[in-house]
Scaffold this active site. Structure first.
Site, PDB file in Angstrom:
ATOM      1  N   LEU A 190     -12.605  11.644  10.259  1.00  0.00           N
ATOM      2  CA  LEU A 190     -13.772  10.929   9.697  1.00  0.00           C
ATOM      3  C   LEU A 190     -13.569  10.600   8.219  1.00  0.00           C
ATOM      4  CD1 LEU A 190     -16.783  12.687  11.491  1.00  0.00           C
ATOM      5  CD2 LEU A 190     -15.550  10.604  12.146  1.00  0.00           C
ATOM      6  N   THR A 231       2.794  -1.074  14.302  1.00  0.00           N
ATOM      7  CA  THR A 231       2.342  -2.394  13.842  1.00  0.00           C
ATOM      8  C   THR A 231       3.513  -3.352  13.658  1.00  0.00           C
ATOM      9  OG1 THR A 231       1.404  -3.508  11.907  1.00  0.00           O
ATOM     10  CG2 THR A 231       2.366  -1.365  11.511  1.00  0.00           C
ATOM     11  N   ASP A 232       3.213  -4.651  13.737  1.00  0.00           N
ATOM     12  CA  ASP A 232       4.253  -5.662  13.472  1.00  0.00           C
ATOM     13  C   ASP A 232       4.718  -5.629  12.015  1.00  0.00           C
ATOM     14  OD1 ASP A 232       1.972  -6.775  12.288  1.00  0.00           O
ATOM     15  OD2 ASP A 232       2.022  -8.650  13.432  1.00  0.00           O
ATOM     16  N   GLU A 233       3.930  -4.992  11.147  1.00  0.00           N
ATOM     17  CA  GLU A 233       4.282  -5.008   9.716  1.00  0.00           C
ATOM     18  C   GLU A 233       5.559  -4.226   9.414  1.00  0.00           C
ATOM     19  OE1 GLU A 233       1.236  -4.751   6.875  1.00  0.00           O
ATOM     20  OE2 GLU A 233      -0.253  -5.674   8.174  1.00  0.00           O
ATOM     21  N   TYR A 267       1.878   0.710   2.956  1.00  0.00           N
ATOM     22  CA  TYR A 267       1.337   0.921   4.315  1.00  0.00           C
ATOM     23  C   TYR A 267       2.435   0.725   5.358  1.00  0.00           C
ATOM     24  CZ  TYR A 267      -0.731  -0.385   8.793  1.00  0.00           C
ATOM     25  OH  TYR A 267      -1.004  -0.479  10.129  1.00  0.00           O
ATOM     26  N   SER A 283       5.028   3.420   5.389  1.00  0.00           N
ATOM     27  CA  SER A 283       4.567   4.688   5.967  1.00  0.00           C
ATOM     28  C   SER A 283       4.535   4.603   7.489  1.00  0.00           C
ATOM     29  CB  SER A 283       3.190   5.072   5.402  1.00  0.00           C
ATOM     30  OG  SER A 283       2.181   4.189   5.870  1.00  0.00           O
ATOM     31  N   LYS A 284       4.181   3.440   8.033  1.00  0.00           N
ATOM     32  CA  LYS A 284       4.171   3.276   9.485  1.00  0.00           C
ATOM     33  C   LYS A 284       5.607   3.274  10.029  1.00  0.00           C
ATOM     34  CE  LYS A 284       1.130   2.547  11.918  1.00  0.00           C
ATOM     35  NZ  LYS A 284       0.250   3.496  12.697  1.00  0.00           N
ATOM     36  N   ASN A 329      -1.861  -8.343  14.229  1.00  0.00           N
ATOM     37  CA  ASN A 329      -3.181  -8.277  13.577  1.00  0.00           C
ATOM     38  C   ASN A 329      -4.297  -8.329  14.616  1.00  0.00           C
ATOM     39  OD1 ASN A 329      -1.569  -9.054  11.133  1.00  0.00           O
ATOM     40  ND2 ASN A 329      -3.644  -9.020  10.271  1.00  0.00           N
TER      41      ASN A 329
HETATM   42  P1  NAD Z   1      -9.083   2.255  11.307  1.00  0.00           P
HETATM   43  O1  NAD Z   1      -8.809   2.345   9.851  1.00  0.00           O
HETATM   44  O2  NAD Z   1     -10.242   1.462  11.778  1.00  0.00           O
HETATM   45  O3  NAD Z   1      -9.265   3.729  11.906  1.00  0.00           O
HETATM   46  C1  NAD Z   1      -8.408   4.791  11.575  1.00  0.00           C
HETATM   47  C2  NAD Z   1      -9.022   6.075  12.126  1.00  0.00           C
HETATM   48  O4  NAD Z   1      -8.123   7.163  11.836  1.00  0.00           O
HETATM   49  C3  NAD Z   1     -10.358   6.442  11.477  1.00  0.00           C
HETATM   50  O5  NAD Z   1     -11.293   6.847  12.459  1.00  0.00           O
HETATM   51  C4  NAD Z   1     -10.014   7.603  10.538  1.00  0.00           C
HETATM   52  O6  NAD Z   1     -11.090   8.509  10.335  1.00  0.00           O
HETATM   53  C5  NAD Z   1      -8.858   8.244  11.293  1.00  0.00           C
HETATM   54  N1  NAD Z   1      -7.958   9.007  10.409  1.00  0.00           N
HETATM   55  C6  NAD Z   1      -7.385   8.598   9.264  1.00  0.00           C
HETATM   56  N2  NAD Z   1      -6.636   9.570   8.722  1.00  0.00           N
HETATM   57  C7  NAD Z   1      -6.740  10.634   9.575  1.00  0.00           C
HETATM   58  C8  NAD Z   1      -6.184  11.935   9.571  1.00  0.00           C
HETATM   59  N3  NAD Z   1      -5.387  12.347   8.586  1.00  0.00           N
HETATM   60  N4  NAD Z   1      -6.477  12.764  10.611  1.00  0.00           N
HETATM   61  C9  NAD Z   1      -7.285  12.344  11.629  1.00  0.00           C
HETATM   62  N5  NAD Z   1      -7.859  11.137  11.655  1.00  0.00           N
HETATM   63  C10 NAD Z   1      -7.577  10.274  10.648  1.00  0.00           C
HETATM   64  O7  NAD Z   1      -7.731   1.754  11.964  1.00  0.00           O
HETATM   65  P2  NAD Z   1      -7.441   0.723  13.150  1.00  0.00           P
HETATM   66  O8  NAD Z   1      -7.441  -0.649  12.603  1.00  0.00           O
HETATM   67  O9  NAD Z   1      -8.291   1.067  14.301  1.00  0.00           O
HETATM   68  O10 NAD Z   1      -5.922   1.093  13.479  1.00  0.00           O
HETATM   69  C11 NAD Z   1      -5.612   2.128  14.411  1.00  0.00           C
HETATM   70  C12 NAD Z   1      -4.106   2.227  14.528  1.00  0.00           C
HETATM   71  O11 NAD Z   1      -3.571   0.975  14.967  1.00  0.00           O
HETATM   72  C13 NAD Z   1      -3.398   2.555  13.221  1.00  0.00           C
HETATM   73  O12 NAD Z   1      -2.353   3.454  13.491  1.00  0.00           O
HETATM   74  C14 NAD Z   1      -2.852   1.212  12.761  1.00  0.00           C
HETATM   75  O13 NAD Z   1      -1.707   1.373  11.968  1.00  0.00           O
HETATM   76  C15 NAD Z   1      -2.552   0.541  14.076  1.00  0.00           C
HETATM   77  N6  NAD Z   1      -2.596  -0.934  14.054  1.00  0.00           N
HETATM   78  C16 NAD Z   1      -3.713  -1.583  13.602  1.00  0.00           C
HETATM   79  C17 NAD Z   1      -3.740  -2.978  13.616  1.00  0.00           C
HETATM   80  C18 NAD Z   1      -4.938  -3.739  13.101  1.00  0.00           C
HETATM   81  O14 NAD Z   1      -4.835  -4.960  12.925  1.00  0.00           O
HETATM   82  N7  NAD Z   1      -6.069  -3.102  12.864  1.00  0.00           N
HETATM   83  C19 NAD Z   1      -2.646  -3.700  14.113  1.00  0.00           C
HETATM   84  C20 NAD Z   1      -1.534  -3.009  14.579  1.00  0.00           C
HETATM   85  C21 NAD Z   1      -1.528  -1.618  14.562  1.00  0.00           C
HETATM   86  O1  TDX Z   2      -9.761 -10.435   1.008  1.00  0.00           O
HETATM   87  C1  TDX Z   2      -8.756 -10.749   1.677  1.00  0.00           C
HETATM   88  N1  TDX Z   2      -8.235 -12.012   1.530  1.00  0.00           N
HETATM   89  C2  TDX Z   2      -7.137 -12.433   2.212  1.00  0.00           C
HETATM   90  O2  TDX Z   2      -6.708 -13.579   2.058  1.00  0.00           O
HETATM   91  C3  TDX Z   2      -8.127  -9.845   2.610  1.00  0.00           C
HETATM   92  C4  TDX Z   2      -8.661  -8.455   2.808  1.00  0.00           C
HETATM   93  C5  TDX Z   2      -7.015 -10.292   3.287  1.00  0.00           C
HETATM   94  N2  TDX Z   2      -6.516 -11.537   3.083  1.00  0.00           N
HETATM   95  C6  TDX Z   2      -5.304 -11.953   3.817  1.00  0.00           C
HETATM   96  C7  TDX Z   2      -4.144 -10.988   3.684  1.00  0.00           C
HETATM   97  C8  TDX Z   2      -3.418 -11.131   5.001  1.00  0.00           C
HETATM   98  O3  TDX Z   2      -2.488 -12.193   4.927  1.00  0.00           O
HETATM   99  O4  TDX Z   2      -5.620 -11.965   5.198  1.00  0.00           O
HETATM  100  C9  TDX Z   2      -4.526 -11.491   5.983  1.00  0.00           C
HETATM  101  C10 TDX Z   2      -4.995 -10.313   6.790  1.00  0.00           C
HETATM  102  O5  TDX Z   2      -5.307  -9.265   5.899  1.00  0.00           O
HETATM  103  P1  TDX Z   2      -5.754  -7.796   6.404  1.00  0.00           P
HETATM  104  O6  TDX Z   2      -6.953  -7.904   7.255  1.00  0.00           O
HETATM  105  O7  TDX Z   2      -5.820  -6.915   5.184  1.00  0.00           O
HETATM  106  O8  TDX Z   2      -4.549  -7.439   7.370  1.00  0.00           O
HETATM  107  P2  TDX Z   2      -2.981  -7.220   7.128  1.00  0.00           P
HETATM  108  O9  TDX Z   2      -2.669  -6.974   5.718  1.00  0.00           O
HETATM  109  O10 TDX Z   2      -2.276  -8.377   7.792  1.00  0.00           O
HETATM  110  O11 TDX Z   2      -2.785  -5.877   7.994  1.00  0.00           O
HETATM  111  C11 TDX Z   2      -3.486  -5.712   9.245  1.00  0.00           C
HETATM  112  O12 TDX Z   2      -2.686  -6.013  10.360  1.00  0.00           O
HETATM  113  C12 TDX Z   2      -1.696  -5.101  10.712  1.00  0.00           C
HETATM  114  C13 TDX Z   2      -4.068  -4.304   9.395  1.00  0.00           C
HETATM  115  O13 TDX Z   2      -4.889  -4.023   8.277  1.00  0.00           O
HETATM  116  C14 TDX Z   2      -2.997  -3.292   9.584  1.00  0.00           C
HETATM  117  O14 TDX Z   2      -3.566  -1.997   9.780  1.00  0.00           O
HETATM  118  C15 TDX Z   2      -2.193  -3.682  10.794  1.00  0.00           C
HETATM  119  O15 TDX Z   2      -1.111  -2.814  10.960  1.00  0.00           O
END
Ligand code: NAD
Ligand code: TDX
Length: 348
Positions: free
Chosen positions: A46, A135-137, A159, A162-163, A188
């Site tokens: 949380l 992630t694709d990143e 980020y 670390s992934k 994304n």
């Molecule tokens: P999010 O930030 O919405 O949620 C992360 C969750 O992890 C939260 O509930 C937080 O409380 C929990 N958390 C964080 N640190 C923790 C810890 N030390 N111990 C236990 N719980 C912890 O993230 P999301 O967007 O749902 O992403 C989930 C996963 O998918 C991540 O591993 C992210 O790298 C990966 N991912 C996300 C995206 C995207 O676009 N959102 C894309 C590709 C991969």
């Molecule tokens: O204020 C903004 N303005 C803007 O132009 C923000 C927050 C983002 N952006 C741009 C940056 C990126 O090119 O939009 C694109 C998407 O940004 P984010 O939502 O921050 O995503 P990104 O950086 O691509 O990373 C996301 O996708 C891969 C997730 O946050 C990651 O957790 C996931 O692994």
């Protein structure tokens, strides 16, 4: 690539970490609705991104249990995994690239130490599958073509690094100890319940509030958008059908510039580009383009289903109808972050 046995993996008790976040909460809802009889334990620290409201609707489900704990805490992880867990799906992470640029330490702790603690616990309990949600990143900036699972990792933000570090540990546990691990690398992701710090929900909620939206740089960075329902189905498909030791890309097949997405959001929210879009100073080290080659996950039988236009419209509608969900997340502490993140970039 190892040969698939063709026999799906059957699980009875899944430990999901990070289940109170965006993708994790959708994944838990999918598990509880489509896998009757399967028990789900959610271990979540949380953090600011973890929101118990995301799972209010399943709190009373007899097959669901929430444990408030940190993946870096070996005692908490040991106690949680000991209850008959046979599969781990690790989503717990610090996930916002901009925050990793401001303050990387928490990213290293959760992604590096947390993944290590989970791997050790899974190894000592002989867990049958350990799926790392990546992630694709991790492939870095891809100017041409599309990343394949065998490509060298070249992460460029704290980020992404670390992934990538977590992915390499997971693979090392397969090679060294023979652990049955899997990795998904999603693109994304968008949909309901995403924290309003991220691009799409930040822009939607600002536009609803008649506030300007901060478009980084020239707005021509490309992301491949994947609906959260397709992402969670992809993760569970790989859990059931993937070959241990393998990595699977999960992409939406919807590459768009940020500018194009912004145009759509401005239009869906009934605002105008001239009055509401600000080109602001670019993100440091901003990756220009991500692109995934998903032939391997397609061959495994997964494909995204939700068209982007329909998914974006549904997402805008969800935020418009669920202000009570996101308004508290944009309150005081977020405003402090927002001011720090966007100060001096030309937003006002
Ligand atoms: P999010 O930030 O919405 O949620 C992360 C969750 O992890 C939260 O509930 C937080 O409380 C929990 N958390 C964080 N640190 C923790 C810890 N030390 N111990 C236990 N719980 C912890 O993230 P999301 O967007 O749902 O992403 C989930 C996963 O998918 C991540 O591993 C992210 O790298 C990966 N991912 C996300 C995206 C995207 O676009 N959102 C894309 C590709 C991969
Ligand atoms: O204020 C903004 N303005 C803007 O132009 C923000 C927050 C983002 N952006 C741009 C940056 C990126 O090119 O939009 C694109 C998407 O940004 P984010 O939502 O921050 O995503 P990104 O950086 O691509 O990373 C996301 O996708 C891969 C997730 O946050 C990651 O957790 C996931 O692994």
């Amino acid at each position: 690539m190892s040969q698939s046995t063709g026999v799906p993996f059957v699980f009875s008790h899944v430990l999901v970490t990070g289940g109170c976040g965006f993708i994790g909460s959708h994944l838990i809802r999918l598990l509880l609705s489509e896998y009757p009889g399967v028990r789900v334990t959610n271990l979540d620290a949380l953090t600011y991104a973890g929101n118990p409201d995301n799972l209010r609707d399943v709190e009373g489900n007899a097959h669901y249990r929430f444990v408030h704990g940190n993946v870096c805490d070996a005692n908490a992880v040991e106690a949680t995994i000991a209850g008959g867990v046979d599969a781990v799906v690790n989503l717990a992470a610090e996930t916002h690239v901009d925050r990793s640029i401001l303050d990387p330490e928490a990213f290293l702790r959760t992604q590096i130490l947390g993944t290590h603690v989970l791997l050790e616990a899974a190894r000592s309990h002989g867990i049958a599958r350990f799926l790392q949600v990546s992630t694709d990143e991790v492939y870095g900036d891809v100017r041409d073509g599309a990343s394949r699972e065998s490509d060298t990792l070249a992460p460029r933000s704290p980020y992404a690094a670390s992934k990538a570090g977590a992915d390499l540990q997971v693979l090392a546990y397969h090679h060294t100890y023979g652990m049955p691990v899997l990795i998904t690398r999603g693109s994304n992701t968008y949909g309901s319940h995403q924290h309003p710090e991220k691009f799409i929900p930040l822009f939607i909620t600002n536009l609803i509030d008649d506030e300007p939206v901060p478009l980084y740089g020239d707005g021509n960075n490309v992301r491949d958008w994947l609906h959260v329902d397709d992402h969670t189905r992809g993760v569970l498909h790989v859990l059931e059908h993937g070959d241990p030791g393998e990595v699977y890309n999960i992409g939406g097949g919807n590459p768009r510039t940020n500018r194009t997405i912004t145009e759509q959001l401005v239009s869906l929210c009934g605002r105008a580009w001239e009055s509401h879009v600000r080109h602001v100073t670019d993100r440091e080290g901003h990756d220009r383009r991500y692109a995934l080659d998903c032939a391997k996950s397609r061959a495994l039988g997964w494909a995204p289903r939700r068209p982007l236009d329909e998914g974006l419209a549904a997402t805008v509608q969800w935020y418009a109808q669920n202000e009570a969900w996101w308004r508290p997340l944009k309150a005081a502490s977020f405003q402090a972050y927002y001011a720090r993140q966007y100060a001096g970039r030309g937003l006002s």
